[in-house]
Design a protein around this motif. Sequence first.
Motif, mmCIF file in Angstrom:
data_model
loop_
_atom_site.group_PDB
_atom_site.id
_atom_site.type_symbol
_atom_site.label_atom_id
_atom_site.label_comp_id
_atom_site.label_asym_id
_atom_site.label_seq_id
_atom_site.Cartn_x
_atom_site.Cartn_y
_atom_site.Cartn_z
ATOM 1 N N THR A 1 -1.653 12.548 21.490
ATOM 2 C CA THR A 1 -0.221 12.307 21.329
ATOM 3 C C THR A 1 0.157 12.062 19.865
ATOM 4 N N GLY A 2 -0.722 12.328 18.951
ATOM 5 C CA GLY A 2 -0.420 12.091 17.539
ATOM 6 C C GLY A 2 -1.309 12.930 16.647
ATOM 7 N N PRO A 3 -1.233 12.661 15.344
ATOM 8 C CA PRO A 3 -0.371 11.659 14.702
ATOM 9 C C PRO A 3 1.077 12.128 14.600
ATOM 10 N N ILE A 4 1.947 11.235 14.086
ATOM 11 C CA ILE A 4 3.352 11.557 13.954
ATOM 12 C C ILE A 4 3.764 11.485 12.484
ATOM 13 N N ASP A 5 4.889 12.096 12.191
ATOM 14 C CA ASP A 5 5.437 12.085 10.832
ATOM 15 C C ASP A 5 6.314 10.845 10.684
ATOM 16 N N PHE A 6 5.714 9.750 10.245
ATOM 17 C CA PHE A 6 6.429 8.473 10.135
ATOM 18 C C PHE A 6 5.828 7.678 8.992
ATOM 19 N N ASP A 7 6.641 7.320 8.016
ATOM 20 C CA ASP A 7 6.154 6.524 6.887
ATOM 21 C C ASP A 7 7.312 5.746 6.269
ATOM 22 N N PRO A 8 7.549 4.518 6.750
ATOM 23 C CA PRO A 8 8.649 3.712 6.223
ATOM 24 C C PRO A 8 8.320 3.025 4.895
ATOM 25 N N CYS A 9 7.085 3.194 4.415
ATOM 26 C CA CYS A 9 6.642 2.468 3.222
ATOM 27 C C CYS A 9 6.938 3.186 1.906
ATOM 28 N N LEU A 10 7.335 4.436 1.972
ATOM 29 C CA LEU A 10 7.450 5.239 0.762
ATOM 30 C C LEU A 10 8.364 4.609 -0.283
ATOM 31 N N ASP A 11 9.554 4.183 0.113
ATOM 32 C CA ASP A 11 10.512 3.616 -0.829
ATOM 33 C C ASP A 11 10.701 2.115 -0.635
ATOM 34 N N CYS A 12 9.774 1.484 0.039
ATOM 35 C CA CYS A 12 9.891 0.056 0.339
ATOM 36 C C CYS A 12 9.466 -0.781 -0.878
ATOM 37 N N PRO A 13 10.156 -1.882 -1.171
ATOM 38 C CA PRO A 13 9.763 -2.760 -2.283
ATOM 39 C C PRO A 13 8.518 -3.599 -1.991
ATOM 40 N N MET A 14 7.929 -3.417 -0.826
ATOM 41 C CA MET A 14 6.650 -4.031 -0.443
ATOM 42 C C MET A 14 6.664 -5.567 -0.428
ATOM 43 N N PRO A 15 7.574 -6.172 0.323
ATOM 44 C CA PRO A 15 7.536 -7.632 0.450
ATOM 45 C C PRO A 15 6.246 -8.124 1.093
ATOM 46 N N CYS A 16 5.585 -7.264 1.849
ATOM 47 C CA CYS A 16 4.312 -7.633 2.482
ATOM 48 C C CYS A 16 3.269 -8.021 1.438
ATOM 49 N N ARG A 17 3.236 -7.284 0.343
ATOM 50 C CA ARG A 17 2.202 -7.521 -0.670
ATOM 51 C C ARG A 17 2.448 -8.798 -1.454
ATOM 52 N N THR A 18 3.692 -9.078 -1.766
ATOM 53 C CA THR A 18 3.988 -10.299 -2.516
ATOM 54 C C THR A 18 3.933 -11.539 -1.629
ATOM 55 N N ALA A 19 4.013 -11.359 -0.306
ATOM 56 C CA ALA A 19 3.971 -12.500 0.612
ATOM 57 C C ALA A 19 2.572 -13.067 0.780
ATOM 58 N N CYS A 20 1.547 -12.288 0.449
ATOM 59 C CA CYS A 20 0.171 -12.723 0.690
ATOM 60 C C CYS A 20 -0.179 -13.954 -0.139
ATOM 61 N N PRO A 21 -0.579 -15.056 0.493
ATOM 62 C CA PRO A 21 -0.911 -16.282 -0.258
ATOM 63 C C PRO A 21 -2.180 -16.153 -1.102
ATOM 64 N N GLN A 22 -3.018 -15.169 -0.805
ATOM 65 C CA GLN A 22 -4.264 -14.978 -1.549
ATOM 66 C C GLN A 22 -4.186 -13.791 -2.515
ATOM 67 N N ARG A 23 -3.020 -13.181 -2.640
ATOM 68 C CA ARG A 23 -2.823 -12.041 -3.543
ATOM 69 C C ARG A 23 -3.855 -10.940 -3.244
ATOM 70 N N ALA A 24 -3.973 -10.606 -1.976
ATOM 71 C CA ALA A 24 -4.975 -9.627 -1.535
ATOM 72 C C ALA A 24 -4.638 -8.200 -1.951
ATOM 73 N N PHE A 25 -3.418 -7.976 -2.460
ATOM 74 C CA PHE A 25 -3.012 -6.638 -2.891
ATOM 75 C C PHE A 25 -2.734 -6.587 -4.394
ATOM 76 N N SER A 26 -3.315 -7.494 -5.136
ATOM 77 C CA SER A 26 -2.932 -7.687 -6.538
ATOM 78 C C SER A 26 -3.550 -6.693 -7.509
ATOM 79 N N LYS A 27 -4.631 -6.007 -7.108
ATOM 80 C CA LYS A 27 -5.241 -5.060 -8.043
ATOM 81 C C LYS A 27 -6.025 -3.996 -7.282
#
Length: 276
Positions: free
Chosen positions: A179-205
């Motif tokens: 049943t997939g995959p599908i053409d779906f990607d909401p992250c392309l133009d997102c300011p990525m609040p998920c990455r800055t929310a991480c208390p351990q800066r797991a996406f910092s580099k």
Amino acid sequence: MVHKKKETLSRDIIAQAIDVGADLAGIAAVEDLKRSPSHRFSEIMPAFDGVGTQYVAGRKRGMVQWQESSRSAIVIAIAHPREKPELDWWVTGARAGNTAGNRLLMSVVTKLAAWLDTHLGIRSTPLPYHIEHGAVYMKDAAVMAGMGCIGKNNLVVTPQFGPRQRLRVMLTDADLPSTGPIDFDPCLDCPMPCRTACPQRAFSKTIHTVKTYGLDRLPGRSGVYSRWRCNRQMASDDAGFETIEIDGQAEKRVKYCRECELACPVGRDRPAGSDR
């Protein structure tokens, strides 16, 4: 197997999964799943023995051992909205390993497995959570089954619930239409609040590169996700357990961090069951 048009099998199975309690469901071909990013990366990834892995003699942590007869993966999900945090609270003792969400998932796959056997003559194997005990990488399975994409938070992001769902996988030797995959990607133009929310800066580099691993789809999509930093937070969550009483016994309850999930704007206002 009951004779049915192949095209309708997957649709009927997904409908039954929803009927017995899933919020989302999909089907992926095992051969496609074997070539998915996490399964390829697991063969070359650095050693890791943190939260989410278990020691099993003779097995490399994180390495999938495929069932030779398996042809299709059935993926089910239940929504995990902000207002139901208890679905993922981990309790030790008599209920060890069984969060409320996991109990719901187990109930769904048990009912679905019984229906597959009785009505379609399809045998299935519900998989455990840990790779070392026979599981597969569930996020990749969900993507290959057309449920969503891997977001920049390194989680499955679905149109319905964003990254706020919990997954389980069943394998079957039936060759079911994917049943997939599908053409779906909401992250392309997102300011990525998920990455800055991480208390351990797991996406910092950048930690993983195409040059180092020979893969163009890496953890966090671009190789920025640090499993070690994320594990640091999970270890802190473990240490900060609450003591609760269950049936007269003192037990530990752990509430794991969900900051990257809760920061994601996708699917925030869509309640579980809204597609049923």
